[in-house]
Design an enzyme around this catalytic site. Sequence first.
Site, mmCIF file in Angstrom:
data_model
loop_
_atom_site.group_PDB
_atom_site.id
_atom_site.type_symbol
_atom_site.label_atom_id
_atom_site.label_comp_id
_atom_site.label_asym_id
_atom_site.label_seq_id
_atom_site.Cartn_x
_atom_site.Cartn_y
_atom_site.Cartn_z
ATOM 1 N N HIS A 184 41.929 -40.273 -18.041
ATOM 2 C CA HIS A 184 40.630 -40.703 -17.516
ATOM 3 C C HIS A 184 40.684 -40.793 -15.992
ATOM 4 C CE1 HIS A 184 37.373 -44.054 -17.283
ATOM 5 N NE2 HIS A 184 36.867 -42.868 -17.047
ATOM 6 N N SER A 214 35.293 -41.202 -20.964
ATOM 7 C CA SER A 214 35.208 -42.518 -20.318
ATOM 8 C C SER A 214 35.354 -43.638 -21.322
ATOM 9 C CB SER A 214 33.838 -42.716 -19.676
ATOM 10 O OG SER A 214 33.452 -41.648 -18.918
ATOM 11 N N GLU A 237 43.621 -43.413 -15.616
ATOM 12 C CA GLU A 237 43.896 -44.305 -16.751
ATOM 13 C C GLU A 237 44.388 -43.393 -17.888
ATOM 14 O OE1 GLU A 237 40.264 -46.132 -18.218
ATOM 15 O OE2 GLU A 237 41.287 -48.016 -18.613
ATOM 16 N N ASN A 269 36.132 -49.061 -18.184
ATOM 17 C CA ASN A 269 34.706 -49.141 -18.510
ATOM 18 C C ASN A 269 34.343 -50.327 -19.397
ATOM 19 O OD1 ASN A 269 33.385 -47.173 -16.987
ATOM 20 N ND2 ASN A 269 34.427 -45.613 -18.193
HETATM 21 P P1 NAI Z 1 28.514 -33.388 -16.065
HETATM 22 O O1 NAI Z 1 27.227 -33.458 -16.797
HETATM 23 O O2 NAI Z 1 28.513 -33.354 -14.567
HETATM 24 O O3 NAI Z 1 29.360 -32.097 -16.544
HETATM 25 C C1 NAI Z 1 29.578 -31.744 -17.897
HETATM 26 C C2 NAI Z 1 29.818 -30.239 -17.943
HETATM 27 O O4 NAI Z 1 30.260 -29.889 -19.250
HETATM 28 C C3 NAI Z 1 28.545 -29.410 -17.671
HETATM 29 O O5 NAI Z 1 28.819 -28.471 -16.644
HETATM 30 C C4 NAI Z 1 28.281 -28.725 -19.011
HETATM 31 O O6 NAI Z 1 27.715 -27.435 -18.878
HETATM 32 C C5 NAI Z 1 29.678 -28.652 -19.600
HETATM 33 N N1 NAI Z 1 29.693 -28.492 -21.059
HETATM 34 C C6 NAI Z 1 28.926 -29.122 -21.984
HETATM 35 N N2 NAI Z 1 29.244 -28.694 -23.231
HETATM 36 C C7 NAI Z 1 30.243 -27.779 -23.072
HETATM 37 C C8 NAI Z 1 31.010 -26.980 -23.967
HETATM 38 N N3 NAI Z 1 30.791 -27.043 -25.275
HETATM 39 N N4 NAI Z 1 31.951 -26.150 -23.469
HETATM 40 C C9 NAI Z 1 32.171 -26.085 -22.136
HETATM 41 N N5 NAI Z 1 31.490 -26.824 -21.229
HETATM 42 C C10 NAI Z 1 30.547 -27.655 -21.696
HETATM 43 O O7 NAI Z 1 29.380 -34.624 -16.609
HETATM 44 P P2 NAI Z 1 30.586 -35.419 -15.883
HETATM 45 O O8 NAI Z 1 30.040 -36.569 -15.118
HETATM 46 O O9 NAI Z 1 31.475 -34.425 -15.219
HETATM 47 O O10 NAI Z 1 31.320 -36.057 -17.155
HETATM 48 C C11 NAI Z 1 32.176 -35.292 -17.987
HETATM 49 C C12 NAI Z 1 33.097 -36.226 -18.766
HETATM 50 O O11 NAI Z 1 33.844 -37.044 -17.862
HETATM 51 C C13 NAI Z 1 32.380 -37.199 -19.717
HETATM 52 O O12 NAI Z 1 33.157 -37.381 -20.864
HETATM 53 C C14 NAI Z 1 32.320 -38.468 -18.904
HETATM 54 O O13 NAI Z 1 32.225 -39.612 -19.693
HETATM 55 C C15 NAI Z 1 33.671 -38.417 -18.178
HETATM 56 N N6 NAI Z 1 33.764 -39.187 -16.952
HETATM 57 C C16 NAI Z 1 32.707 -39.242 -16.094
HETATM 58 C C17 NAI Z 1 32.801 -39.991 -14.927
HETATM 59 C C18 NAI Z 1 31.651 -40.056 -13.977
HETATM 60 O O14 NAI Z 1 31.706 -40.868 -13.038
HETATM 61 N N7 NAI Z 1 30.636 -39.229 -14.126
HETATM 62 C C19 NAI Z 1 34.026 -40.741 -14.575
HETATM 63 C C20 NAI Z 1 35.098 -40.530 -15.517
HETATM 64 C C21 NAI Z 1 34.953 -39.800 -16.675
#
Ligand code: NAI
Length: 283
Positions: free
Chosen positions: A140, A119, A152, A190
């Site tokens: 993104h 993000s 993005e 963001n």
């Molecule tokens: P989340 O917490 O729902 O999911 C993250 C996942 O990554 C978890 O299932 C975790 O077990 C896994 N994980 C962590 N370390 C790992 C590794 N070393 N190898 C494999 N899997 C691993 O987080 P979310 O919300 O899906 O965010 C993920 C990314 O997307 C972040 O970089 C965030 O900034 C970005 N993002 C989030 C948005 C949102 O609205 N939540 C919107 C756009 C981008």
Amino acid sequence: MTINTIMVIGAGQMGSGIAQVCAMAGYNVFLHDLQEEFVQKGIQSIEKLLARAVDKGRMTEEDRDDTLRQLHPSTSIQNAAEADLIIEAVVENMDVKTGIFKMLDDIAPKHAILASNTSSLPITEIAAVTNRPEKVIGMHFMNPVPVMKLVEIIRGLQTSDSVYEVIEAVTTKLNKVPVEVNDFPGFISNRILMPMINEAIFALYEGVAEPEAIDEIMKLGMNHPMGPLTLADFIGLDTCLYIMETLQEGFGDDKYRPCPLLRKYVKAGWLGKKTGKGFYTYS
Ligand code: NAI
């Protein structure tokens, strides 16, 4: 270059959504996470969304089955050896992301493109830990991925034009709209959204208004579909905090200082909808 197989790293709310739209577009998809139960949770959320689409007549049962057939659960990072494009969507933390990119650079085929769904973190810095910085790019997606049209696309300092063009074409095939930006903290989305959310949290912290009032004002007064505190809960308060920290560090400006109330909630484990509690309570 033809993209046939996509690996999505991280089966959380974003990774599962990205895997879903890639599978729906006909790509062969690995959905990867650290543990089997995290992958299964991601797959179950996809199954639920597809079932709802079938119920509402937006998708046929045949298309649903085809989509599910395209999806392969993964807990072995070695599957990256079969991917043409890898999209990383793990926690918003530079050390974790660079650790993964180093591994992917070793395992993925030489032609493979490495994308991050970060993000706010600098793509150029992520690219620098690999031996293929010209093949590293930001993709993104917006939350919820199956609904939101925008992707993005962030060009790192060394991202090549041909890699940008491949990613632009993939995005269009996913039925999304690519918009190109350069690599600066928070990109465009963001950099503009998160200070607004942070300011809403400051207003709550200072007792200016209740959460419902803050959200109602932005919904009815500014025509936003969702108030900033509800949106923060949906994004995840940990993710919001990481993004504010990236903006503050990247620009060195106090105007991006994360609200202490945001820090407090994250420390308490109140991360928003995904943990059942943030500015609101979810069952
Ligand atoms: P989340 O917490 O729902 O999911 C993250 C996942 O990554 C978890 O299932 C975790 O077990 C896994 N994980 C962590 N370390 C790992 C590794 N070393 N190898 C494999 N899997 C691993 O987080 P979310 O919300 O899906 O965010 C993920 C990314 O997307 C972040 O970089 C965030 O900034 C970005 N993002 C989030 C948005 C949102 O609205 N939540 C919107 C756009 C981008």
